[in-house]
Design an enzyme around this catalytic site. Structure first.
Site, PDB file in Angstrom:
ATOM      1  N   SER A  32      -2.364  -0.016   6.750  1.00 48.53           N
ATOM      2  CA  SER A  32      -1.991  -1.377   7.107  1.00 48.53           C
ATOM      3  C   SER A  32      -2.642  -2.320   6.111  1.00 48.53           C
ATOM      4  O   SER A  32      -3.778  -2.071   5.668  1.00 48.53           O
ATOM      5  CB  SER A  32      -2.513  -1.694   8.520  1.00 48.53           C
ATOM      6  OG  SER A  32      -2.520  -3.092   8.721  1.00 48.53           O
ATOM      7  N   SER A  33      -1.946  -3.404   5.783  1.00 47.46           N
ATOM      8  CA  SER A  33      -2.548  -4.394   4.880  1.00 47.46           C
ATOM      9  C   SER A  33      -3.808  -4.965   5.514  1.00 47.46           C
ATOM     10  O   SER A  33      -4.712  -5.437   4.829  1.00 47.46           O
ATOM     11  CB  SER A  33      -1.556  -5.516   4.592  1.00 47.46           C
ATOM     12  OG  SER A  33      -0.374  -4.962   4.059  1.00 47.46           O
ATOM     13  N   GLN A  79       8.832  -3.461  16.490  1.00 47.80           N
ATOM     14  CA  GLN A  79       9.618  -4.298  15.575  1.00 47.80           C
ATOM     15  C   GLN A  79      10.947  -3.627  15.239  1.00 47.80           C
ATOM     16  O   GLN A  79      12.014  -4.236  15.310  1.00 47.80           O
ATOM     17  CB  GLN A  79       8.796  -4.532  14.309  1.00 47.80           C
ATOM     18  CG  GLN A  79       9.569  -5.069  13.136  1.00 47.80           C
ATOM     19  CD  GLN A  79       8.657  -5.455  11.986  1.00 47.80           C
ATOM     20  OE1 GLN A  79       8.014  -6.489  12.042  1.00 47.80           O
ATOM     21  NE2 GLN A  79       8.598  -4.662  10.930  1.00 47.80           N
ATOM     22  N   LYS A  84       5.288   2.374  11.915  1.00 52.63           N
ATOM     23  CA  LYS A  84       4.033   1.890  12.513  1.00 52.63           C
ATOM     24  C   LYS A  84       4.350   0.703  13.419  1.00 52.63           C
ATOM     25  O   LYS A  84       3.789   0.549  14.480  1.00 52.63           O
ATOM     26  CB  LYS A  84       3.030   1.479  11.437  1.00 52.63           C
ATOM     27  CG  LYS A  84       1.705   1.036  12.051  1.00 52.63           C
ATOM     28  CD  LYS A  84       0.621   0.922  11.031  1.00 52.63           C
ATOM     29  CE  LYS A  84       0.737  -0.337  10.214  1.00 52.63           C
ATOM     30  NZ  LYS A  84       0.478  -1.577  10.990  1.00 52.63           N
ATOM     31  N   HIS A 107       0.854  -1.191   0.000  1.00 52.15           N
ATOM     32  CA  HIS A 107       0.000   0.000   0.000  1.00 52.15           C
ATOM     33  C   HIS A 107       0.894   1.246   0.000  1.00 52.15           C
ATOM     34  O   HIS A 107       2.132   1.139  -0.082  1.00 52.15           O
ATOM     35  CB  HIS A 107      -0.952  -0.013   1.202  1.00 52.15           C
ATOM     36  CG  HIS A 107      -0.265  -0.251   2.518  1.00 52.15           C
ATOM     37  ND1 HIS A 107       0.636   0.635   3.051  1.00 52.15           N
ATOM     38  CD2 HIS A 107      -0.344  -1.289   3.393  1.00 52.15           C
ATOM     39  CE1 HIS A 107       1.066   0.168   4.197  1.00 52.15           C
ATOM     40  NE2 HIS A 107       0.501  -1.003   4.437  1.00 52.15           N
ATOM     41  N   HIS A 158       4.039   1.302   2.086  1.00 54.82           N
ATOM     42  CA  HIS A 158       5.187   0.595   1.503  1.00 54.82           C
ATOM     43  C   HIS A 158       5.824   1.417   0.374  1.00 54.82           C
ATOM     44  O   HIS A 158       7.031   1.411   0.197  1.00 54.82           O
ATOM     45  CB  HIS A 158       4.747  -0.753   0.924  1.00 54.82           C
ATOM     46  CG  HIS A 158       4.240  -1.721   1.948  1.00 54.82           C
ATOM     47  ND1 HIS A 158       2.914  -2.104   2.013  1.00 54.82           N
ATOM     48  CD2 HIS A 158       4.871  -2.383   2.945  1.00 54.82           C
ATOM     49  CE1 HIS A 158       2.760  -2.969   2.990  1.00 54.82           C
ATOM     50  NE2 HIS A 158       3.923  -3.159   3.574  1.00 54.82           N
TER      51      HIS A 158
HETATM   52  O1  PAF Z   1       6.768  -5.547   8.981  1.00 53.42           O
HETATM   53  C1  PAF Z   1       6.624  -6.561   8.244  1.00 53.42           C
HETATM   54  O2  PAF Z   1       5.955  -6.526   7.205  1.00 53.42           O
HETATM   55  C2  PAF Z   1       7.262  -7.877   8.661  1.00 53.42           C
HETATM   56  O3  PAF Z   1       7.232  -8.041  10.036  1.00 53.42           O
HETATM   57  C3  PAF Z   1       8.675  -8.051   8.116  1.00 53.42           C
HETATM   58  C4  PAF Z   1       9.640  -6.997   8.645  1.00 53.42           C
HETATM   59  C5  PAF Z   1       8.653  -7.988   6.595  1.00 53.42           C
HETATM   60  C6  PAF Z   1       9.225  -9.426   8.515  1.00 53.42           C
HETATM   61  O4  PAF Z   1       8.424 -10.454   8.042  1.00 53.42           O
END
Ligand code: PAF
Length: 282
Positions: free
Chosen positions: A185-186, A153, A149, A34, A37
């Site tokens: 978000s997807s 992570q 977002k 989206h 990205h």
């Molecule tokens: O954020 C994401 O889309 C996923 O957690 C990632 C970093 C591609 C790892 O699978």
């Protein structure tokens, strides 16, 4: 643009680029790309001579009762978008190509990984770290670009990169929002029209907390209650998984907001779990 589906082929292509003295940027994704990205790809494109976008719904970061099987997928659309945004290669392997049947090695940052989302998704960050390290090993990029977002992570991946002396620079890019404030978000496609219409209340709640903080409230519990009551009012039926105040780097809990602090939230809107966050300025 090349479509690459196996790790050896990806390694070979990236090695050839490096031999020619070309720098490489990596944007790891789970596809169903989206505008968020696209902004990552556009930034990555500016940072290196070659851009690799990975599209892989990584099974090891989904718990047994999570949405792995119904996670949205649309590879032809992803390929078209990646090409439009300057990707030189899309790496889209089958799970069997990424994990041997007897895969046994995991990368974990357990302390940070059990906070926030980790409380309800105990194996999630172990899966993320493992797959991202595999991608970094295959590509050996100069820079890898992630969305903020998923703040937790990124914080965990940065700790992994520091602790394991990884070479790539990990870059975070700001959250990309719909015009009404909902973080892209997807998973937004799962929302019913009614849920979608009310979901911007999550972002409004974060902004309200910032306002209240500016007005002098410092107590994280009081601020958290404010967020929850805003949601109860504007997004009735939603369930707050957590609304937590944390140190932006270590993710350690914060009780009084007296310095820059992360407010991270996860909210179930119907069956859809949405995350969002804001870096609060005290
Ligand atoms: O954020 C994401 O889309 C996923 O957690 C990632 C970093 C591609 C790892 O699978």
């Amino acid at each position: 643009m090349d479509l690459i589906t196996t790790p050896p082929h990806l390694r070979e292509q990236c090695r050839a680029w490096r031999k020619q003295g070309l720098s490489i940027a990596l944007v790891p994704t789970m596809g169903f790309l989206h505008a968020g990205h696209m902004s990552l790809m556009d930034h990555a494109r500016l940072r290196a001579d070659r851009l690799v976008v990975s599209v892989f719904v990584n099974p090891t970061q989904f718990g047994p009762n999570e949405d792995l099987d119904r996670y949205p997928r649309d590879l032809p659309h992803d390929l078209a978008l990646a090409e439009e945004h300057g990707a030189d290669a899309v790496f889209a392997p089958e799970p069997g190509a990424m994990y041997h049947p007897d895969h046994a090695t995991w990368v974990d940052v357990p302390e940070m990984g059990k906070r926030l989302c980790g409380a309800s998704r105990p194996i999630h960050f172990r899966g993320v770290c493992t797959v991202v390290l595999k991608l970094l090993n295959l590509v050996q990029p100069d820079v890898a670009v992630f969305g903020e977002k998923d703040w937790q992570q990124l914080a965990i991946l940065r700790r992994m990169a520091r602790d394991l002396d990884l070479d790539a620079e990990l870059v975070g890019r700001p959250i990309f929002r719909e015009p009404d404030g909902l973080a892209m978000s997807s998973r937004n496609v799962y929302l019913t029209p009614e849920e979608r219409a009310k979901a911007p209340a999550i972002h409004e709640g974060l902004e309200l907390v910032q306002e209240r903080l500016r007005a002098g409230e410092r107590d994280a519990e009081a601020l958290g209650l404010m967020f929850r009551s805003h949601l109860a009012d504007k997004l009735p039926g939603a369930r707050v998984d957590y609304a937590s105040f944390a140190h932006p780097e270590s993710l350690a809990p914060v009780a009084r907001v007296t310095a820059q602090t992360l407010l991270a939230v996860a909210v179930f809107v119907g069956k859809v779990r949405l995350i969002d966050n804001k870096l609060l300025e005290a």
